[in-house]
Each structure stands twice: as C-alpha cells, then as structure tokens.
Design an enzyme around this catalytic site. Structure first.
Site, PDB file in Angstrom:
ATOM      1  CE  LYS A 282      -7.662  52.929  11.758  1.00 15.16           C
ATOM      2  NZ  LYS A 282      -7.211  51.337  11.968  1.00 15.16           N
ATOM      3  CD  GLU A 366      -8.509  37.539  16.858  1.00 16.04           C
ATOM      4  OE1 GLU A 366      -8.277  38.918  17.156  1.00 16.04           O
ATOM      5  OE2 GLU A 366      -9.542  37.044  16.755  1.00 16.04           O
ATOM      6  NE  ARG A 394     -11.517  37.917  18.753  1.00 12.16           N
ATOM      7  CZ  ARG A 394     -12.534  38.810  18.481  1.00 12.16           C
ATOM      8  NH1 ARG A 394     -12.943  39.463  19.201  1.00 12.16           N
ATOM      9  NH2 ARG A 394     -13.189  38.675  17.173  1.00 12.16           N
TER      10      ARG A 394
END
Length: 625
Positions: A282, A366, A394
C-alpha cells in the site's frame, strides 16, 4: 512525449512493451500523487495496484471482459487508462469524476461500488448470466485481504466453488484494510506468503518435467499432480481456497508487471473458479504513504515533499469522541471499544494505545461487530461500537435482532452522519435517523456540538435500559464554547436555545447551528423565531414540542437526514396522535442520491445554508420582502 499522454483506452496499453509499461506505471503514480495532493483522495490503495491494473487491462480484453473493483477506492489508475486522464484533475470535485467506479462515467466501470465485500457476488452473477445467455467472456473480481474477510465475500466464495463457473478472483494482499488487517484469515494469508518456496519449487519442477520426451513428460506430470497435494500440505498448510473449489495461483509479486502478465496469460483460458493471490504494498512509489499507509488510505490535500497536510483542521467530533472514550474508560473498567477496520477514522487510536486489551478491531465485519458487542454487553461490559453511518446499514438485522430485541446496553457512536462530501452517495450518512428511530428499544441522540457529544457519551455509557445511538457529522460544529452553559442530558429532553414570539424551529444535530444562524438573519427582518435543539430523535421531547407549537401553531423541523421516516416524521406522528392544529414544515434531505463534492457545496445544493433557510422561514411565516 510521455507515454501516459498516448493512453486513451486499454487498447493503447496493449501496444506497449513490458519496459514501456514500467515507465507508464511511474507516470501514472506521479499523476495520482499530484492530483490527490490537491483534491485529497484514496492515495495509498491506488498507488498499490498500478501494475496490477495495467496487467489486468493488458491481458484481458476490456470492456468486453470485465473487471469488478471491490470497494473501488483503488480505481485511480483504472480511471486514468480508461479515457478519463484529462478529467482526472476533477477527481472527487463537484461535477467532476467520482472517487469510486461509476457506470455513468464509463463502460469500463462495470458496477458502482463503494462498500466492501460485494465484488465476488457481482462477478459470480455476471458469469452465471453469461453462461445462461451463451456469452463467452471473462470476468475478474479484484478484492483486498481486508475485504475478503467480510461475510458476504466468504458466502460468495462458497457459492462460486459449488457452481464451478469460469470466475477469476484476484486477491490483492497488502496486509491492510484501512488499518493493518487482523484476524485468523489475515494470519493464514501470511502463512501462504511465507510458504512461497512451495510455489517456486512447484513451478521449477513443472518446467523441468517439460524438457523430458513427450510421453515421459506427460506421465511424469500426471504422477506429479498426485504428489502435489501432499507437498502442498507439507509446505502450505490447509489451502482454504482450494478446499472451497478454487484453483489457487500465487502468491505473485504485485509490482512485477512481467510476472503479473505471464500469470494472467497462463490462466486466461482456464476453466472453473480461479483465485490469484497478488502481494502488493500500500502506498508503493510514495515514501510517506508507504510509511503511514493508514493515514494515507484517505487523505486531504497535502504537501508532496513532506506528506504533511496542507490544512490544519480544527478539532473534530471524531477527535472529541476519542478523547472522551479514554477519559471514561479510565474510571470505568467495563467500557470496551469496537471498530470494524476503522480505528483511525473513528478516533479510537488513543484508546487502542491506552487500553489494548479492551480494544477490538474486528476487520470489515460490521455484522459481527454488532453481535459481538451484544455478547459483551450480556457479559456485563459496556461496549461502544464506533462505526461510520453508511457502514452501520450493513448490520441492520443485527441491530434489530441481537441488540434491540435483547434490550442490551450497547452504545453506537455513529460518525460521518449526514453528507460526508467527496466520497459521494456510497458514503453519505443520510439514512441513520430513519432506520434507528424505527427500531424498538433504541434511544437516538444527535449532538449540536462537541461538548454535547461528550455529555451524550457519558449518558449513553451510564444508560442501563437498552441500546443508545449517537450520530454526529464529519468535521466540527464550529459552535463549541467551553464557557457556555447547557442543560444536562436527560432522557428524551431537548433544550430551548432562543426565544421567539413569531414561530418556532426544532432542529437536531448539525441542523441546530444552521437554524440558529438563519434565525439571526430573519431577526434582522423583524421575524423573531424560537429555536430549540431536540437532542433526542427518540424519544422525542413531547413537552417541548407542545410548547413550540403553541407559538402561532406553526413549526419547522430541521435534520440532515432523509425526510422519509426521519426526525421530522416522528414529530409529525406525535402531532397527529395529539390532534394538534399545527402546521408543520419538515426540512431535510430529499428522496434521491446526492453526488460527490465538497461538503459545503453539497449543503448549498440541498439548501442547508443559513441564507437558504432564512428564506424558507420568511416564506413559511408569511413575511414579505
């Protein structure tokens, strides 16, 4: 001429040599860095997949073949090479190109994304549809190691392995979701990477066997296939993906474009589900983003030379929440904090440092976070679940069934409520008041400023009779005054902030500051309005509403939430139940998706400015100019 200036579609990159592609990758990174330094954006994720993006478009014949980007915050290189290079400077700006894939922008954007975990399901649906219609093209789902742990992604892998469709899943493994990936699957992927020697041995042996005479080579390879599983289990324990029915390929160096192209060409025509494990870094190509990938996951404008932000932001709701959590936790050992891969974004980094054993990052899960919190509450703890408004959707089933139905004292700190700005419709928190109000046993608050947030958090942690949700916007309120007096937070009680004889306004959350400013403007025109802060969206302050409606029998409610089922609707139902002869106007967000752009621009578009509201007040209370 730079190579990038010659690229207007993926067809152009297919004319390039591998060396040209390497140079193009450098130029794309330079453009991404320069642009996001001005506009902000998801810098680190996009820098990490430049070579992967080029290799995919180089081998697969897009747009006939299709690429589904999970989440989509890593799609900047994809946008640049698919005809949007000249508009890339408008990234995330009002009227400009979106920061996520968007079908209305390009035929290369196959699916509008913005939340994690759906790419494999979408891709499986597409390839199954192709088979039923007799089409023959390839579909690739690109998903990160943070997203692949979501329940939906695992469900899709399970189904794909059973259907045995010609699906390619590229697992982009950078050991990060937003923060560092956590959990058993992340550890498992690390074991695969450390077992890379197995893959090298297999490839070398396969090549060696190919040099034997044809009849011997075929028999040797058949024998090798029978031995392969035993070798694999010795050096790479229990390959999960192959057990699910996928052919596993990797791990591959995600920054070696030649190796990526060779790999994709090798699997391009293979049948059945295939998972290609690509290892990337990243922030690749920009040292500050490599060093601080969590901070550069999503960044505002910054100085390229140093990586430091150009704008020194005032203290935000998020920061005040994090500080208050630490303060409360010091005196109450029952308090624990939960986040779904968003430690820095939700303000819990300090809590994580101070109380590592009472902090839980469950990854981008979640639903699990909510039910995990329910279990903690049942065990006698006081869990605080910090989550963005858009992502809380969600877990709606878990909110209802596992928390509210059980009447458990779980606290939900809901950040990024209302319009969030440049991330657009997938990230606006425009619906939480509506779905939270409808849940039995749920108490719902919204602070007008940071002081109120801290007071409400104290109330929520101490509240024993069920779950409490506190929703607050991105950034700060601009209202905070440490010397100001205010009423204590009492269940279902609002606060009158301004007296008036000509009418009344009842606002909640971020709407309070705008309502006060608008009331000041109309006062200069002779209209004296009472302004109250509802504080609670549920239960509403019925006594306060009765007091306000007694002023000329007219009332305006203001909320930065959809009007359908929101706070104003709750007030309307109360007035209806009481048979009050009150004319009510509800100000909120209309029933449509609001696009991306700076928050202040979007607030202007939807009429959430003091100037616009002041005219609404004048018209409603029949004051002529």
């Amino acid at each position: 001429m730079a190579i990038i200036e010659q690229i207007n579609s993926p067809a152009d990159i297919r004319k390039l040599t591998v060396q040209d592609l390497k140079k193009l990758a450098e130029e794309i990174r330079e453009l991404i860095i320069k642009t996001t330094a001005k506009t902000g954006g998801h810098l680190a994720p996009s820098l990490g997949v430049v070579e992967l993006t080029l290799a995919l478009h180089y081998v697969f014949k897009t747009p006939t073949d299709r690429i589904i980007w999970d989440v989509g915050h890593q799609c900047y290189a994809h946008k640049i090479i698919t005809g949007r290079r000249e508009r890339f400077s408008t990234l995330r700006q009002y009227g400009g190109i979106a920061g996520f894939p968007k079908r209305s922008e390009s035929e290369y954007d196959v699916f509008d994304t913005g939340h994690s975990g759906n790419s494999i399901s979408v891709a499986l649906g597409l390839v199954t549809g192709d088979r039923l219609r007799g089409d023959n093209r390839r579909t690739v789902a690109v998903i990160g190691d943070g997203s692949i742990v979501t329940g939906m992604a695992l469900e899709a892998l399970n189904h794909a392995g059973a259907l045995k469709q010609d699906l390619i899943v590229v697992l982009n493994d950078n050991e990060m979701s937003i923060a560092r990936s956590s959990g058993a699957i992340a550890n498992y992927l690390n074991r695969i990477i450390t077992g890379r020697i197995y893959n090298r041995l297999k490839e070398d042996a396969w090549q060696l066997l190919g040099h034997l005479p044809r009849d011997l080579s075929d028999r040797a390879r058949l024998t090798a296939r029978k031995l392969e599983e035993g070798l694999k289990n010795l050096m790479v324990p229990s390959l999960l993906f192959e057990e699910l029915g996928f052919r596993y390929v990797g791990p591959i160096n995600g920054h070696n474009i030649a190796e990526l192209i060779q790999t994709f060409r090798r699997i391009e025509h293979l049948k059945g589900p295939i998972l290609v494990h690509v290892v990337t870094r990243k922030g690749e190509g920009y040292l500050p983003a490599v060093r601080y990938p969590e901070r550069f996951h999503a960044t505002g404008p910054f100085d390229i030379a140093t990586g430091e932000p150009l704008i020194t932001a005032s203290p935000t709701f998020t920061q005040h929440f994090g500080e208050k959590m630490v303060e409360i936790a010091k005196r109450d050992s029952r308090v624990v904090a939960i986040t779904a891969g968003m430690c820095l974004g939700t303000g819990l980094a300090i809590f994580r440092e101070k109380f590592p054993h009472r902090f839980f990052d469950v990854g981008i899960c979640e639903q699990h976070a909510i039910t995990f919190a329910a279990g903690l509450a049942q065990a006698g703890l006081r869990p605080v679940v910090a989550i963005y408004s858009t992502f809380l959707l969600r877990g709606l089933d878990q909110l209802l069934q596992d928390v509210c139905l059980q009447k458990l004292p779980v606290v939900f700190a809901i950040d990024r409520a209302g319009l969030v700005g440049e991330d657009g419709p997938t990230h606006h928190g425009a619906y939480d008041l509506s779905y939270l109000i409808m849940l039995p046993e749920m108490t719902v608050l919204a602070p007008r400023d940071e002081i109120d947030l801290k007071m409400m958090l104290e109330f929520a942690v101490d509240y024993k009779d069920g779950p409490v949700a506190i929703r607050y916007p991105r950034g700060g309120s601009g209202l905070t005054d440490s010397s100001s007096e205010r009423a204590a937070v009492e269940l279902g009680q609002g606060e009158l902030l301004r007296d008036g004889k000509d009418g009344a306004v009842l606002a909640i959350g971020s709407g309070v500051a705008t309502a006060l400013a608008a009331a000041q403007l109309v006062a200069e025109r002779g209209l004296q309005l009472a302004v109250a802060d509802a504080r609670f969206a549920k239960p509403i302050d019925e006594k306060l509403i009765l007091r306000l409606t007694a002023i000329r029998n007219r009332l305006i409610t203001i909320e930065e939430n959809t009007l359908l089922g929101g706070f104003g609707n709750a007030v309307s139902l109360f007035l209806e139940r009481m048979h009050l002869p009150c004319r009510l106007m509800r100000v909120g967000l209309q029933d449509r998706f609001i696009q991306h752009g700076p928050r202040e621009v979007l607030l202007e578009e939807v009429g959430f400015t003091p100037e616009h509201l002041s005219q609404v007040f004048l018209d409603f209370f029949q004051i002529k100019g």
